[in-house]
Enzyme design. Structure first.
Site, PDB file in Angstrom:
ATOM      1  N   HIS A   1       3.609  49.164  57.006  1.00 56.47           N
ATOM      2  CA  HIS A   1       4.416  47.949  56.904  1.00 56.47           C
ATOM      3  C   HIS A   1       4.041  47.170  55.652  1.00 56.47           C
ATOM      4  CE1 HIS A   1       6.361  44.209  58.467  1.00 56.47           C
ATOM      5  NE2 HIS A   1       7.131  45.086  59.059  1.00 56.47           N
ATOM      6  N   TYR A   2       5.045  46.575  55.020  1.00 54.55           N
ATOM      7  CA  TYR A   2       4.820  45.929  53.724  1.00 54.55           C
ATOM      8  C   TYR A   2       3.830  44.781  53.792  1.00 54.55           C
ATOM      9  CZ  TYR A   2       7.867  41.976  55.001  1.00 54.55           C
ATOM     10  OH  TYR A   2       8.403  40.865  55.600  1.00 54.55           O
TER      11      TYR A   2
ATOM     12  N   ASP B   1      10.801  47.959  51.172  1.00 52.22           N
ATOM     13  CA  ASP B   1       9.599  47.409  51.794  1.00 52.22           C
ATOM     14  C   ASP B   1       8.572  48.500  52.096  1.00 52.22           C
ATOM     15  OD1 ASP B   1      10.911  44.985  51.762  1.00 52.22           O
ATOM     16  OD2 ASP B   1      11.302  44.925  53.910  1.00 52.22           O
TER      17      ASP B   1
ATOM     18  N   HIS C   1      18.287  46.935  48.204  1.00 52.80           N
ATOM     19  CA  HIS C   1      17.111  46.528  48.974  1.00 52.80           C
ATOM     20  C   HIS C   1      16.821  47.515  50.109  1.00 52.80           C
ATOM     21  CE1 HIS C   1      13.996  43.735  50.063  1.00 52.80           C
ATOM     22  NE2 HIS C   1      14.430  43.698  51.311  1.00 52.80           N
ATOM     23  N   LYS C   2      17.865  47.933  50.789  1.00 54.44           N
ATOM     24  CA  LYS C   2      17.765  48.952  51.829  1.00 54.44           C
ATOM     25  C   LYS C   2      19.103  49.690  51.881  1.00 54.44           C
ATOM     26  CE  LYS C   2      14.777  46.227  54.959  1.00 54.44           C
ATOM     27  NZ  LYS C   2      14.602  45.731  56.347  1.00 54.44           N
TER      28      LYS C   2
ATOM     29  N   ASP D   1      12.530  39.618  46.663  1.00 56.66           N
ATOM     30  CA  ASP D   1      11.325  40.193  47.248  1.00 56.66           C
ATOM     31  C   ASP D   1      11.256  41.704  47.053  1.00 56.66           C
ATOM     32  OD1 ASP D   1      13.434  39.122  48.867  1.00 56.66           O
ATOM     33  OD2 ASP D   1      12.529  39.927  50.673  1.00 56.66           O
TER      34      ASP D   1
ATOM     35  N   GLY E   1       8.186  33.736  45.118  1.00 48.59           N
ATOM     36  CA  GLY E   1       6.770  34.086  45.069  1.00 48.59           C
ATOM     37  C   GLY E   1       6.549  35.583  44.951  1.00 48.59           C
ATOM     38  N   TRP E   2       7.262  36.351  45.772  1.00 50.97           N
ATOM     39  CA  TRP E   2       7.172  37.803  45.664  1.00 50.97           C
ATOM     40  C   TRP E   2       7.508  38.247  44.232  1.00 50.97           C
ATOM     41  CZ3 TRP E   2       4.749  40.314  49.304  1.00 50.97           C
ATOM     42  CH2 TRP E   2       4.948  40.093  50.677  1.00 50.97           C
TER      43      TRP E   2
END
Length: 411
Positions: A70-71, A121, A169-170, A180, A253-254
């Protein structure tokens, strides 16, 4: 009153570091723990000491951190790796290895990982494999770590992309780039390039950083919107720009951490190095502009400080401290201008979010549990959605970011 929720480590829906009792929120949005002392009382400790003590607390509370790839667990383990590198204390790398070895088996097969789902992720936790690969003594260990790294690299080689090359992203979020997601994939690619001599992987990492700024940056504030939908099909997407409505703290932030980490792997002569430095400089100034003047912290919705419902958030604050501190120490950022921003941010985190329990264990409060876009139930990316997010203590995203920020401030 906002409450801080603690979720057991074994909960199927989440991974949370085993923490102390639930704690109420005070009037300025800061969690409090009855019977514990705020870290500000011990702020004379250096950042690296805080990083070590937080790692020690995690190991005490969670001898086994996870049974899932998990990320956010990857973020915590990256913090442990950083502390090992800065202190030479092998216990921290051993903890990384013990947790990874539960999940990476013979042939480099990663428990529960499905490459065909194309989830960015899932790549993030793979970054700690580079250290394990380099430090492995047994040939069988070295082989399986390499095979796992190659599996993750193969996912990114086949990852669906936008028309101009940005990673989706996915698979289930087609045509979408999220801020992110850059952290989940780009630093891995940059490190892979350095370790295995694949310059194209570094070029792809740089491309992801630059495309994200192109599609997500708000010209007015300099901050990034959380997501961009190339197809404009999502309800959250602006029909003209494709962007989501708000500038979410942890999303930026990521991304800030991603830019700093990619830069760390770029050779001085890389033709696009100056462009990536420029990205970090623009973002750092924009982030500094929305830093809360009273506490040094950053808000859940970055440019809406003081708006009803908004709150100061721990993980985003720690991520910005990490990226800015790393940037100024490498001279990518102006130290005179931005070192005080990192220092104020770090002091705010210690004063407002970090507490010690009666046994001396370190806890991090005030962490947004999760935020995303689309899906089911549908997340519309509105202001109300972000400020209505559940806030928890000792979530890996906050703990991992705090360890990284502390180690960077202490180096």
């Amino acid at each position: 009153m906002r409450t801080t929720t603690l979720v057991p480590l074994t909960a199927a829906a989440s991974i949370l570091l085993v923490a102390a009792e639930a704690r109420p929120w005070g009037p300025i949005g800061v969690a409090r723990v009855s019977g514990a002392r705020a870290a500000a009382a011990s702020a004379d400790r250096g950042g690296l000491e805080w990083a070590r003590r937080t790692c020690d607390s995690v190991m005490t509370r969670s001898p086994v951190l996870t049974d899932r790839w998990h990320y956010d667990v990857g973020l915590v383990l990256s913090g442990f790796e950083s502390v090992w590198r800065k202190t030479g204390d092998r216990r921290y790398l051993d903890y990384v290895k013990a947790n990874v070895d539960r999940l990476v088996g013979a042939g480099g097969v990663i428990k529960g990982y499905q490459a065909r789902d194309y989830i960015l992720d899932d790549v993030n936790m793979g970054k700690v494999l580079f250290a394990l690969y380099a430090e492995a003594k047994a040939p069988s260990d070295r082989q399986r770590y390499r095979q796992a790294l190659q599996s993750l690299r193969a996912q990114l080689a086949a990852q669906p992309r936008t028309a101009d090359g940005g990673f989706w992203h996915k698979q289930i979020y087609p045509h979408q780039m999220w801020a992110d997601g850059v952290y989940m994939a780009a630093p891995f690619l940059a490190k892979f390039a350095a370790v295995f001599g694949e310059p194209g992987a570094l070029d792809d990492a740089v491309q992801q950083v630059l495309l994200a700024e192109t599609h997500l940056r708000d010209e007015k504030t300099g901050l990034l919107f959380h997501g961009w939908d190339e197809s404009r099909a999502q309800r959250w997407a602006n029909p003209t720009t494709g962007r989501s409505p708000e500038r979410w703290g942890r999303g930026d932030g990521w991304y800030a951490m991603a830019v700093a980490d990619v830069l760390a792997e770029m050779p001085p002569g890389h033709p696009r190095r100056a462009a990536v430095v420029g990205v970090l400089q623009r973002l750092a100034r924009a982030v500094a502009d929305v830093q809360d003047s009273a506490t040094g912290l950053w808000w859940q919705v970055l440019d809406a400080g003081g708006r009803p419902g908004n709150f100061k958030e721990a993980s985003a604050s720690a991520m910005f401290v990490y990226a800015i501190a790393k940037g100024e120490k490498h001279s990518w950022l102006d130290a005179k201008e931005l070192a005080p921003v990192a220092a104020r941010g770090y002091a705010g985190i210690l004063g407002q979010f970090v507490v010690e329990d009666a046994a001396g264990g370190v806890h991090v409060n005030g962490i947004c549990k999760v935020a995303g876009l689309g899906g089911d139930p549908y997340r519309d990316g509105s202001y109300g959605y972000y400020v209505g997010a559940e806030v928890v203590a000792d979530d890996p995203k906050g703990v991992g970011a705090f360890i990284l920020a502390s180690a960077e401030m202490g180096s």
